[in-house]
Design a protein around this motif. Structure first.
Motif, PDB file in Angstrom:
ATOM      1  N   THR A  49       7.324  95.211  -0.050  1.00 58.12           N
ATOM      2  CA  THR A  49       6.201  94.548   0.621  1.00 58.12           C
ATOM      3  C   THR A  49       6.600  93.202   1.214  1.00 58.12           C
ATOM      4  OG1 THR A  49       4.745  95.576  -1.007  1.00 58.12           O
ATOM      5  CG2 THR A  49       3.791  93.829   0.310  1.00 58.12           C
ATOM      6  N   CYS A  50       7.713  92.662   0.739  1.00 56.14           N
ATOM      7  CA  CYS A  50       8.103  91.303   1.147  1.00 56.14           C
ATOM      8  C   CYS A  50       8.202  91.188   2.668  1.00 56.14           C
ATOM      9  CB  CYS A  50       9.432  90.929   0.512  1.00 56.14           C
ATOM     10  SG  CYS A  50      10.008  89.305   1.017  1.00 56.14           S
ATOM     11  N   THR A  51       7.557  90.167   3.212  1.00 47.63           N
ATOM     12  CA  THR A  51       7.550  89.959   4.660  1.00 47.63           C
ATOM     13  C   THR A  51       8.699  89.068   5.113  1.00 47.63           C
ATOM     14  OG1 THR A  51       6.290  87.920   4.673  1.00 47.63           O
ATOM     15  CG2 THR A  51       5.041  89.935   4.461  1.00 47.63           C
ATOM     16  N   GLU A  52       9.516  88.641   4.136  1.00 46.39           N
ATOM     17  CA  GLU A  52      10.643  87.749   4.435  1.00 46.39           C
ATOM     18  C   GLU A  52      10.188  86.463   5.116  1.00 46.39           C
ATOM     19  OE1 GLU A  52      13.535  90.134   6.509  1.00 46.39           O
ATOM     20  OE2 GLU A  52      13.432  91.701   4.979  1.00 46.39           O
ATOM     21  N   CYS A  53       8.970  86.040   4.794  1.00 43.17           N
ATOM     22  CA  CYS A  53       8.440  84.845   5.464  1.00 43.17           C
ATOM     23  C   CYS A  53       9.037  83.565   4.902  1.00 43.17           C
ATOM     24  CB  CYS A  53       6.921  84.794   5.318  1.00 43.17           C
ATOM     25  SG  CYS A  53       6.367  84.470   3.633  1.00 43.17           S
ATOM     26  N   GLY A  54       9.544  83.632   3.668  1.00 43.19           N
ATOM     27  CA  GLY A  54      10.200  82.465   3.094  1.00 43.19           C
ATOM     28  C   GLY A  54       9.270  81.380   2.595  1.00 43.19           C
ATOM     29  N   ARG A  55       7.979  81.663   2.521  1.00 43.31           N
ATOM     30  CA  ARG A  55       7.072  80.667   1.959  1.00 43.31           C
ATOM     31  C   ARG A  55       7.484  80.333   0.525  1.00 43.31           C
ATOM     32  NH1 ARG A  55       4.302  82.741   5.884  1.00 43.31           N
ATOM     33  NH2 ARG A  55       2.560  81.635   6.844  1.00 43.31           N
TER      34      ARG A  55
ATOM     35  N   ILE B  54      16.007  87.093  -3.616  1.00 43.64           N
ATOM     36  CA  ILE B  54      15.872  87.987  -4.774  1.00 43.64           C
ATOM     37  C   ILE B  54      15.116  89.248  -4.346  1.00 43.64           C
ATOM     38  CG2 ILE B  54      14.876  88.245  -7.092  1.00 43.64           C
ATOM     39  CD1 ILE B  54      17.013  86.125  -7.176  1.00 43.64           C
ATOM     40  N   MET B  55      14.022  89.074  -3.618  1.00 39.44           N
ATOM     41  CA  MET B  55      13.221  90.224  -3.197  1.00 39.44           C
ATOM     42  C   MET B  55      14.004  91.101  -2.223  1.00 39.44           C
ATOM     43  SD  MET B  55      10.877  89.450  -5.135  1.00 39.44           S
ATOM     44  CE  MET B  55      10.147  91.062  -4.960  1.00 39.44           C
ATOM     45  N   MET B  56      14.719  90.470  -1.298  1.00 36.26           N
ATOM     46  CA  MET B  56      15.485  91.245  -0.322  1.00 36.26           C
ATOM     47  C   MET B  56      16.612  92.015  -1.003  1.00 36.26           C
ATOM     48  SD  MET B  56      15.475  88.320   2.665  1.00 36.26           S
ATOM     49  CE  MET B  56      16.430  89.179   3.912  1.00 36.26           C
TER      50      MET B  56
ATOM     51  N   PRO C 137       1.969  85.090   0.215  1.00 40.68           N
ATOM     52  CA  PRO C 137       0.699  85.532   0.788  1.00 40.68           C
ATOM     53  C   PRO C 137       0.323  86.963   0.395  1.00 40.68           C
ATOM     54  CG  PRO C 137       2.404  85.442   2.475  1.00 40.68           C
ATOM     55  CD  PRO C 137       2.996  84.853   1.239  1.00 40.68           C
ATOM     56  N   VAL C 138       1.293  87.738  -0.107  1.00 40.41           N
ATOM     57  CA  VAL C 138       0.971  89.112  -0.484  1.00 40.41           C
ATOM     58  C   VAL C 138       1.202  89.336  -1.983  1.00 40.41           C
ATOM     59  CG1 VAL C 138       1.187  90.183   1.780  1.00 40.41           C
ATOM     60  CG2 VAL C 138       3.233  89.811   0.430  1.00 40.41           C
ATOM     61  N   THR C 139       0.998  88.282  -2.744  1.00 44.43           N
ATOM     62  CA  THR C 139       1.056  88.285  -4.206  1.00 44.43           C
ATOM     63  C   THR C 139       2.279  88.984  -4.807  1.00 44.43           C
ATOM     64  OG1 THR C 139      -0.348  90.251  -4.469  1.00 44.43           O
ATOM     65  CG2 THR C 139      -1.458  88.135  -4.428  1.00 44.43           C
ATOM     66  N   ILE C 140       3.439  88.615  -4.297  1.00 47.10           N
ATOM     67  CA  ILE C 140       4.693  89.087  -4.885  1.00 47.10           C
ATOM     68  C   ILE C 140       5.092  88.130  -6.008  1.00 47.10           C
ATOM     69  CG2 ILE C 140       7.179  89.283  -4.400  1.00 47.10           C
ATOM     70  CD1 ILE C 140       6.319  90.324  -1.598  1.00 47.10           C
ATOM     71  N   ASP C 141       5.757  88.679  -7.038  1.00 47.24           N
ATOM     72  CA  ASP C 141       6.150  87.873  -8.182  1.00 47.24           C
ATOM     73  C   ASP C 141       7.674  87.879  -8.353  1.00 47.24           C
ATOM     74  OD1 ASP C 141       6.516  86.657 -10.616  1.00 47.24           O
ATOM     75  OD2 ASP C 141       4.905  87.731 -11.638  1.00 47.24           O
ATOM     76  N   PRO C 142       8.397  87.022  -7.635  1.00 46.68           N
ATOM     77  CA  PRO C 142       9.859  87.017  -7.767  1.00 46.68           C
ATOM     78  C   PRO C 142      10.287  86.573  -9.165  1.00 46.68           C
ATOM     79  CG  PRO C 142       9.184  85.767  -5.814  1.00 46.68           C
ATOM     80  CD  PRO C 142       7.952  86.033  -6.614  1.00 46.68           C
ATOM     81  N   LEU C 143       9.481  85.702  -9.778  1.00 47.09           N
ATOM     82  CA  LEU C 143       9.842  85.155 -11.086  1.00 47.09           C
ATOM     83  C   LEU C 143       9.967  86.246 -12.146  1.00 47.09           C
ATOM     84  CD1 LEU C 143      10.281  82.815 -13.041  1.00 47.09           C
ATOM     85  CD2 LEU C 143       7.806  82.486 -13.113  1.00 47.09           C
TER      86      LEU C 143
END
Ligand code: SF4
Ligand code: SF4
Lengths: 266, 451
Positions: free
Chosen positions: B305-311, B330-332, B398-404
């Motif tokens: 889902t990651c948009t790679e927006c880097g926020r 990490i997500m990528m 913005p899309v509630t991803i949890d990299p932590l």
């Protein structure tokens, strides 16, 4: 600390020997117990509790680390050992309500102990302080030492972003006869001091800058006389940052409890 | 007639490829472990409405959010027009909805046209931002190569799409007028059409109209097939991802019952079950995660889902101060690794069968997968060790991803399974284990109350 003599600090064991129960348990935490600077916060907080006549206890030597840094470093074994030990102790004393001056202890006790069988009503000391002010049990002296001073408040990650407590500490600070100025990154966007996730206990990874320096530089931009914190680790990090910038003459770093004690001359 | 047959053929082929590709995507996500999704459905739906549809978290940065909203709204509304295109394409009708909807149809198409213009403006601005302005979060290391091309490709695609829409509506407008049926009355093309295509012959107009129509639909089909390779997958996955995001406190790390129970029995807190663990010792348990198979499917859904927006990375204290850690990376990395495993499964690459299962195995399946690599080949220890668990990345996404969550699972693996990790931490662990405090102290814990 000669004035400690005047303080009344009983342990759970004392209470239980008398067949009594305290209103609330003060969870001191490792920093509050052992770190010289954080000990002063523990003392300040106890002074307030004594002043307003709250019947509290500490666990004393029966308290162990909550396990937060071990768990976040990845060491679940060590976390479980110390956490289960604490829960044994807390449940043995039938503890219901806990207050702590450390947001890491606060978070672990509140959010992580339930899954291990420890269910308590946990609040952070800034929340208790706000309650006491609201109820009129702490009356702030007007024209105190902070009159006309600029105070900026540093949100700790574990009180703020993780547990959503942004307002209680600010309400407390607003009671001081001073000016509360916000840093650019505050509340949900507050920048970490750099200590969490067990970073406190290791060298930084290679980089351009220490995180506390980045944060203190941001604080400096609003020209504060005081940086107010709610966490013993932020306290260390911010104090180190001020020292690194050689600003210790101009900028003081204090916990909220200390500010109340100083303002009211307790 | 030929048009209809061609359209149906293209539709079937697109549908077939899309089905295959999206099934693979689903399979890749489900390579992750099962994770129980608990909590109030009502609250989940509310999150989807506010965060996914309403883009609530985007609006923390107003300007980009606004322009993004133009593209997003244009995209959503164009879907209505697409239904019509499908019907027209299959049945050879022309503007099928117009008769039934009347004035509302004019309003709808006008609205789409206005949004398309806004989207066009937004697209130009985003292209400029990405390529001229050098916004820091869009130019970190992990963004070079494909991620950058991907972002630009889609923006260029958007330009072509909007051009096609206006060519289609503009020429149609002129033909409509030429046929003496008056103007369609669409907001933009009723003026723009005659201005650009006014003097053209009916033959040219007809060809251009078809080019616009086909161009539009082919771009859309292409887009659907392109999505699974792109960060733009978020336009589909943002919805389920927000829906399935955890509702429990951010402050709670997932408990590890196996360790809890072992420690409990060590401490004599539970009755030993005499029947437990008798006879065959089970396979040594694995703690934390070092690969896709140990993460939960929600972690992998996060990655896709990651948009790679880097926020996330732009607010990460470690990243800001020059450490190697970037939560976006990490997500990528997780997505890349899931793709790598997925490709090996698809091509039935028998090299990737576990050593002791190689003999006689003719089909590679996830449970016997071992290509000698792990997530640690993508993510270095240095990155993991830099995290302060501050949750800024979680808050920012913005899309509630949890990299932590992923970082912490990898840390658990490093410490518990590999007995590695920063050596600075060892004294802290020992101090807690032996003395109940984070520092090795000789003083009593309550000494501060006595001095
Ligand atoms: S939780 Fe870790 S990865 Fe996320 S922003 Fe904080 S330091 Fe960076
Ligand atoms: S994890 Fe979220 S914030 Fe970070 S790059 Fe991906 S979509 Fe953006």
């Amino acid at each position: 600390m000669s004035d400690l003599k005047k303080l009344k600090i009983d342990t759970m064991a004392d209470f239980s020997a008398r067949g009594e129960e305290p209103e609330i348990l003060f969870w001191v935490g490792c920093a509050g117990s052992f770190d010289a600077r954080a000990q002063k916060v523990s003392v300040a907080f106890v002074k307030i509790l004594n002043e307003v006549g709250i019947n509290f206890a500490i666990l004393g030597n029966e308290e162990s680390c909550t396990g937060d840094p071990a768990r976040r470093a990845g060491n679940e074994f060590v976390f479980q050992m110390t956490a289960l030990q604490n829960i044994e102790t807390l449940n043995m004393y039938k503890v219901k309500k806990i207050v702590t001056a450390c947001p890491h202890c606060f978070n672990t006790l509140k959010n992580e102990y339930p899954a291990l069988g420890g269910n308590y009503d946990v609040i952070h000391h800034t929340q208790l302080l706000q309650e006491l002010i609201n109820d009129g049990r702490i009356k702030m002296k007007e024209g105190g030492v902070f009159k006309g001073k600029r105070i900026t408040y540093h949100d700790s990650c574990y009180l703020g972003r993780v547990n959503g407590v942004y307002e209680a500490p600010r309400k407390v600070l607003e009671q001081l006869d001073s000016e509360l100025v916000e840093m650019k990154r505050c509340k949900t966007n507050g920048l970490c001091c750099g200590a969490g996730g067990a970073q406190m206990f290791k060298e930084d990874e290679p980089g351009d800058k220490r995180i506390n320096i980045e944060r203190i530089e941001e604080a400096m931009e609003v020209n504060p006389d005081i940086v107010a914190v709610n966490c013993p680790f932020c306290l260390t990090m911010m104090t180190d940052g001020v020292k690194a910038k050689e600003k210790q003459e101009d900028v003081m770093v204090y916990d909220l409890a200390e500010l109340i004690v100083q303002n009211n001359g307790i | 007639m030929i048009g209809q047959i061609a359209f149906i053929l293209v539709l079937l082929i697109t549908g077939g490829i899309a089905f295959k590709k999206y099934s693979t995507l689903r399979r890749n996500i489900l390579l992750g472990k099962d994770e129980e999704i608990s909590g109030d459905t009502g609250e989940r739906i509310k999150n989807v409405v506010l965060i996914a549809f309403g883009q609530k978290k985007m609006f923390k940065r107003f300007i980009p959010a606004l322009f993004h909203f133009f593209i997003y709204a244009a995209f959503m509304l164009t879907q209505i027009e697409l239904i019509e295109i499908m019907i027209d394409g299959i049945f050879g009708t022309h503007r099928f909805f117009r008769n039934g909807l009347g004035g509302f149809y004019t309003f709808l198409i006008s609205f789409i046209e206005i949004l398309s213009v806004l989207a066009l403006v937004a697209t130009f601005i985003f292209l400029a931002r990405r390529n001229l302005l050098k916004t820091p979060r869009l130019h970190m290391d992990e963004m070079s190569g494909w991620p950058k091309l991907d972002a630009n490709l889609i923006l260029i695609g958007e330009l072509i799409l909007v051009t096609c829409i206006f060519t289609m509506n503009g020429t149609d407008e002129v033909m409509h007028r030429n046929a003496g049926q008056g103007s369609y009355g669409f907001a933009i093309s009723s003026g723009l059409g005659p201005a650009i295509f006014g003097g053209m012959s009916s033959g040219t107009l007809h060809v251009l109209e078809r080019v616009g129509w086909w161009g539009h639909i082919l771009m859309v089909f292409g887009f659907i097939l392109y999505l699974p390779f792109s960060k733009h997958l978020h336009i589909l996955l943002a919805f389920p991802n927000v829906f399935y995001s955890k509702l429990t406190s951010r402050g709670e790390m997932k408990n590890m019952p196996s360790i809890m129970n072992e420690v409990k029995s060590m401490m004599g807190l539970v009755e030993e079950d005499p029947n437990a663990n008798q006879g065959e010792m089970e396979e040594l348990p694995k703690f934390g995660a070092n690969d896709i198979f140990d993460l939960s499917w929600k972690n992998i859904l996060d990655a896709y889902t990651c948009t790679e927006c880097g926020r996330c990375s732009s607010v990460c204290p470690a990243n800001i101060t020059g450490k190697k850690l970037s939560p976006r990376k990490i997500m990528m990395d997780v997505r890349d690794r899931a793709e790598e495993i997925g490709n090996n499964l698809d091509t039935n690459n028998l090299e990737c069968v576990k050593e002791d299962k190689k003999e006689g195995t003719t089909k590679l399946t996830p449970d016997i997968y071992d290509d000698g690599k792990t997530l640690f080949d993508y993510i270095s220890n240095e990155e993991l060790h830099a995290c302060t668990t501050c949750n800024a990345c979680v808050e920012a996404c913005p899309v509630t991803i949890d990299p932590l969550d992923i970082i912490l699972q990898l840390r658990r693996h490093e410490i518990l399974d590999l007995a590695a990790g920063p050596s600075d931490w060892t004294p802290m662990f020992t101090a807690i284990e032996n003395g109940g405090a984070v520092w090795q102290m000789s003083d009593d814990r309550d000494k501060w109350t006595k001095e």
